[in-house]
Enzyme design. Structure first.
Site, PDB file in Angstrom:
ATOM      1  CG  PHE A  26      -1.633  -1.323   1.410  1.00 14.28           C
ATOM      2  CD1 PHE A  26      -2.309  -1.929   0.363  1.00 14.28           C
ATOM      3  CD2 PHE A  26      -1.555  -1.981   2.619  1.00 14.28           C
ATOM      4  CE1 PHE A  26      -2.902  -3.180   0.533  1.00 14.28           C
ATOM      5  CE2 PHE A  26      -2.141  -3.225   2.800  1.00 14.28           C
ATOM      6  CZ  PHE A  26      -2.821  -3.817   1.759  1.00 14.28           C
ATOM      7  CB  CYS A  27       2.149   3.605  -1.593  1.00 14.42           C
ATOM      8  SG  CYS A  27       1.939   3.126  -3.297  1.00 14.42           S
TER       9      CYS A  27
END
Ligand code: PMP
Length: 435
Positions: A384-385
């Protein structure tokens, strides 16, 4: 499967019968049944990926459709189209600024998204600014900053406040009171949905003469963000997470650093005058200074339409409804054997409609693909970055659950205006089937 501009649901609840397809070339459905916060989508598909990109709100699509015949150059023409387009763009700026609670002397700058907004601010901080952040931030709020002090991820909102206070006390011991410090934190985590105590963190920052920026990419779609009330100096949001997927984001906040900084982009629109000598440029102040080039009118207008609709909505009711769905989702997930939730804070800490989890013994990418192909459910898998945070929470989830077979990446389900109990149940049923 139908693919058309039809609302899949409204916040009032699931619709029993799919709505008719909108007339060609228009996003509008029949006006008598239109809810201002309907979102568009494909009826048979379950979208549980709002945190990545929310579906388009009907009001955003309608605002764009209405303006399109008048679409013209912004700030660059004398014709009627240009005049109207310029007015629409500047009105959108005012509306979005009001929605975010900006002060009279704040600037509202349209950007591409939150990443762009935070990079702009990173370039605008005065030389020598120390930036203080936490290791749990999204990459967009972790990577752009020069001269960063990265604090460890706290285990509670209260610990975050204490850690910031100690860090700033230390920093002020070594620097003079006038040396610029910027604290930058998320309003709500994109991994866990957990809310950060931004008002309290702002008070701590100001006590030590620091400023604070809030990455509200995940908070603003779920809860009101009022930067003057919370005494936040800067806020960044993304239109596409706020139901306005036309490529606009916003940086709003204190004008002084922004007006003193070099323009974010060099070019037309950012200047008051350019001479023949290579360095003979007078740069504009105000938002234009950082918005060189033809701006994204449709993105700004779409975002403003959503801001208006949300401002007119009963946010308490929306919050209650979302929390009920979130509770249904989390209770259901936690009841399934082998599913372990990721969290930074206590299980009851306030959060927006996001939950990340793993299925023990199953690869998350495979599960996500199975859910998509076999059940028409879209959610996100990966880190998720926010790699440092996600990896840490995966390790903690393994320790908490005592399981050694957790996968190295996670799944994330996120909900919003178009989500229904039926969507949540479909995910829970599909996960139960997987087992
Ligand atoms: N911050 C947070 C908390 C986010 O969740 C995201 C997007 N996932 C971003 C920043 C970056 O947003 P964008 O991709 O729209 O620039």
């Amino acid at each position: 499967m139908r693919s058309s501009l039809v609302p899949v649901s409204s916040p009032a609840g699931p619709r029993a019968v799919p709505r008719p397809t909108a007339p060609t070339g228009s996003a509008a459905a029949s006006p008598e049944s239109a809810g201002p916060l309907d979102v568009l989508g494909v009826p048979d598909l379950v979208n549980l990926d709002y945190a990545a990109t929310a579906p388009c709100a009907r009001v955003a699509a309608d605002a764009v459709a209405e303006l399109l015949p008048w679409y013209g150059s912004v700030h660059r023409g004398a014709g009627a189209l240009s005049q109207r387009s310029t007015l629409a763009y500047e009105r959108a700026r005012q509306t979005v600024g009001d929605f975010l609670g900006t002060r009279a002397d704040d600037e509202v700058i349209f950007t591409r998204n939150t990443t762009d907004a935070l990079n702009l601010l990173a370039r605008a901080v005065p030389a020598g600014t120390t930036v203080v952040t936490f290791g749990g931030e999204h990459h967009a709020n972790l990577l752009p900053w020069p001269n960063t002090v990265r604090l460890p991820v706290p285990d509670s909102p209260a610990a975050a406040i204490r850690a910031l206070s100690e860090a700033l006390r230390e920093l002020r011991r070594d620097t003079d009171r006038a040396a610029p410090i910027l604290v930058t934190v998320t309003g709500a985590s994109n991994v866990t949905g957990e809310r950060w105590p931004v008002t309290e963190l702002a008070a701590v920052a100001h006590r030590y003469g620091a400023r604070i920026a809030v990455d509200a990419a995940q908070l603003a779609p779920h809860a009101p963000v009022d930067i003057s009330e919370s005494e936040i100096d800067y806020v960044a949001v993304s239109g596409h997470k706020l139901y306005a997927p036309f490529g606009t984001g916003v940086l709003a906040g204190r004008a002084d650093w922004l007006d003193a900084a070099p323009p974010y982009l060099f070019g037309g629109g950012a200047t008051l005058g350019v001479g023949t000598a290579t360095n003979d440029v007078r740069w504009a102040d105000g938002p234009g200074r950082h918005e060189a080039g033809t701006p994204n009118l449709l993105g700004a207008v779409a975002l403003a339409a959503v801001c208006t609709a949300l401002s007119e909505a009963d946010r308490t009711e929306l919050h209650t409804r979302e929390q009920e769905l979130l509770a249904r989702l989390r209770t259901g997930l936690n009841a399934l054997p082998g599913i372990v939730e990721l969290r930074t804070f206590h299980a009851d800490a306030p959060r927006v409609g996001i939950v990340s989890f793993v299925v023990a013994g199953r690869d998350s990418a495979e599960v996500a693909a199975d859910l998509a192909r076999g059940h028409g459910i879209g959610l996100r898998d990966g880190l998720f970055c926010a790699h440092p945070l996600a990896r840490r929470l995966l390790a903690e989830a393994a320790a908490r659950s005592g399981r050694s077979d957790l996968p190295p990446t996670a799944l994330r389900a996120s909900i919003g205006l178009g989500s229904t109990a039926a969507h949540v149940d479909r995910l829970l049923d599909a996960l139960a089937d997987l087992r």
